[in-house]
Design a protein around this motif. Structure first.
Motif, short mmCIF file in Angstrom:
data_model
loop_
_atom_site.label_atom_id
_atom_site.label_comp_id
_atom_site.label_asym_id
_atom_site.label_seq_id
_atom_site.Cartn_x
_atom_site.Cartn_y
_atom_site.Cartn_z
N TYR A 84 -30.26 2.81 66.61
CA TYR A 84 -31.55 2.79 67.31
C TYR A 84 -31.71 1.52 68.12
CZ TYR A 84 -36.59 2.91 68.08
OH TYR A 84 -37.83 2.89 68.66
N ASP A 85 -31.33 0.37 67.53
CA ASP A 85 -31.39 -0.91 68.25
C ASP A 85 -30.48 -0.89 69.48
OD1 ASP A 85 -33.17 -1.84 66.40
OD2 ASP A 85 -31.70 -3.06 65.30
N TYR A 86 -29.29 -0.31 69.32
CA TYR A 86 -28.36 -0.21 70.44
C TYR A 86 -28.95 0.64 71.56
CZ TYR A 86 -24.34 1.06 73.24
OH TYR A 86 -23.49 1.28 74.28
N GLU A 87 -29.57 1.76 71.20
CA GLU A 87 -30.18 2.63 72.20
C GLU A 87 -31.30 1.91 72.95
OE1 GLU A 87 -29.46 5.72 73.26
OE2 GLU A 87 -27.68 5.72 71.99
N LEU A 88 -32.09 1.12 72.24
CA LEU A 88 -33.15 0.35 72.90
C LEU A 88 -32.57 -0.68 73.87
CD1 LEU A 88 -35.71 -0.32 70.02
CD2 LEU A 88 -35.93 1.26 71.93
N ARG A 89 -31.53 -1.41 73.42
CA ARG A 89 -30.90 -2.39 74.31
C ARG A 89 -30.28 -1.72 75.53
NH1 ARG A 89 -28.49 -4.41 69.56
NH2 ARG A 89 -26.50 -3.68 70.36
N ASP A 90 -29.65 -0.57 75.30
CA ASP A 90 -29.01 0.16 76.39
C ASP A 90 -30.05 0.65 77.40
OD1 ASP A 90 -26.69 1.27 77.64
OD2 ASP A 90 -27.38 3.25 76.95
N ALA A 91 -31.16 1.18 76.91
CA ALA A 91 -32.22 1.66 77.81
C ALA A 91 -32.82 0.50 78.60
CB ALA A 91 -33.30 2.37 77.00
N LYS A 92 -33.00 -0.66 77.95
CA LYS A 92 -33.54 -1.83 78.64
C LYS A 92 -32.57 -2.29 79.73
CE LYS A 92 -35.14 -6.52 77.77
NZ LYS A 92 -35.28 -7.57 76.78
N MET A 93 -31.28 -2.31 79.39
CA MET A 93 -30.28 -2.73 80.37
C MET A 93 -30.24 -1.77 81.57
SD MET A 93 -26.16 -3.18 79.91
CE MET A 93 -25.95 -1.41 79.79
N MET A 94 -30.33 -0.49 81.29
CA MET A 94 -30.30 0.51 82.38
C MET A 94 -31.53 0.37 83.27
SD MET A 94 -27.46 1.93 82.22
CE MET A 94 -27.56 3.37 83.25
N ASN A 95 -32.68 0.08 82.68
CA ASN A 95 -33.90 -0.12 83.49
C ASN A 95 -33.78 -1.37 84.36
OD1 ASN A 95 -35.22 2.16 82.68
ND2 ASN A 95 -36.26 1.15 80.96
N GLU A 96 -33.18 -2.44 83.83
CA GLU A 96 -32.99 -3.66 84.60
C GLU A 96 -31.97 -3.47 85.72
OE1 GLU A 96 -31.92 -6.62 81.79
OE2 GLU A 96 -33.95 -6.78 80.96
N TYR A 97 -30.97 -2.64 85.48
CA TYR A 97 -29.92 -2.41 86.46
C TYR A 97 -30.44 -1.61 87.65
CZ TYR A 97 -25.53 -0.77 88.42
OH TYR A 97 -24.51 -0.49 89.28
N ARG A 98 -31.33 -0.69 87.40
CA ARG A 98 -31.84 0.17 88.49
C ARG A 98 -32.70 -0.57 89.39
NH1 ARG A 98 -33.19 5.39 84.86
NH2 ARG A 98 -31.09 5.73 84.24
#
Length: 131
Positions: free
Chosen positions: A117-131
């Motif tokens: 779950y923590d990994y999914e949160l970090r991944d979603a945050k990273m994807m939002n920052e990348y876009r």
């Protein structure tokens, strides 16, 4: 003004009686389950996290015959069959899993879910920052 039989004071005076009746019913249920187990010549071996009960059946001479899981819903559901009980249930292992072992692996499972779950949160945050 009307008389209400079940006013607050009357209800609270019946509460100790209801608690006693509830305890008696729980004891009666346990005695009934023990009677059913003796009648069916089976022994409760343990529970899992889904509240399934695992039984070992015996023949008249005391030899182990079959192993069975009883589901709370009464219906077999593959998703509710615990993976740690499966080898014992299919006679791949002689002894059932111990409560200590189950506690340990359930804690490891919860930790793995938390990390995912923590990994999914970090991944979603990273994807939002990348876009």
């Amino acid at each position: 003004k009307y008389f209400y039989f079940w006013d607050r004071q009357t209800f609270h005076s019946f509460q100790p009686i209801m608690n006693t009746i509830t305890k008696w019913l729980k004891k009666a249920r346990i005695l009934y389950m023990d009677h059913q187990d003796a009648k069916l010549n089976r022994k409760l071996v343990g529970f899992d996290r889904y509240n399934n009960r695992y039984y070992q059946y015996y023949d008249d001479s005391g030899n182990e015959t079959k192993r069975e899981a009883e589901f709370p819903s009464g219906w077999y559901n593959e998703d509710e069959l615990d993976q740690y009980w499966f080898p014992w249930l299919k006679k791949m292992e002689k002894d059932p899993p111990t409560p200590e072992f189950l506690k340990q692996v359930y804690a490891e499972d919860e930790e793995m879910k938390r990390r995912a779950y923590d990994y999914e949160l970090r991944d979603a945050k990273m994807m939002n920052e990348y876009r």
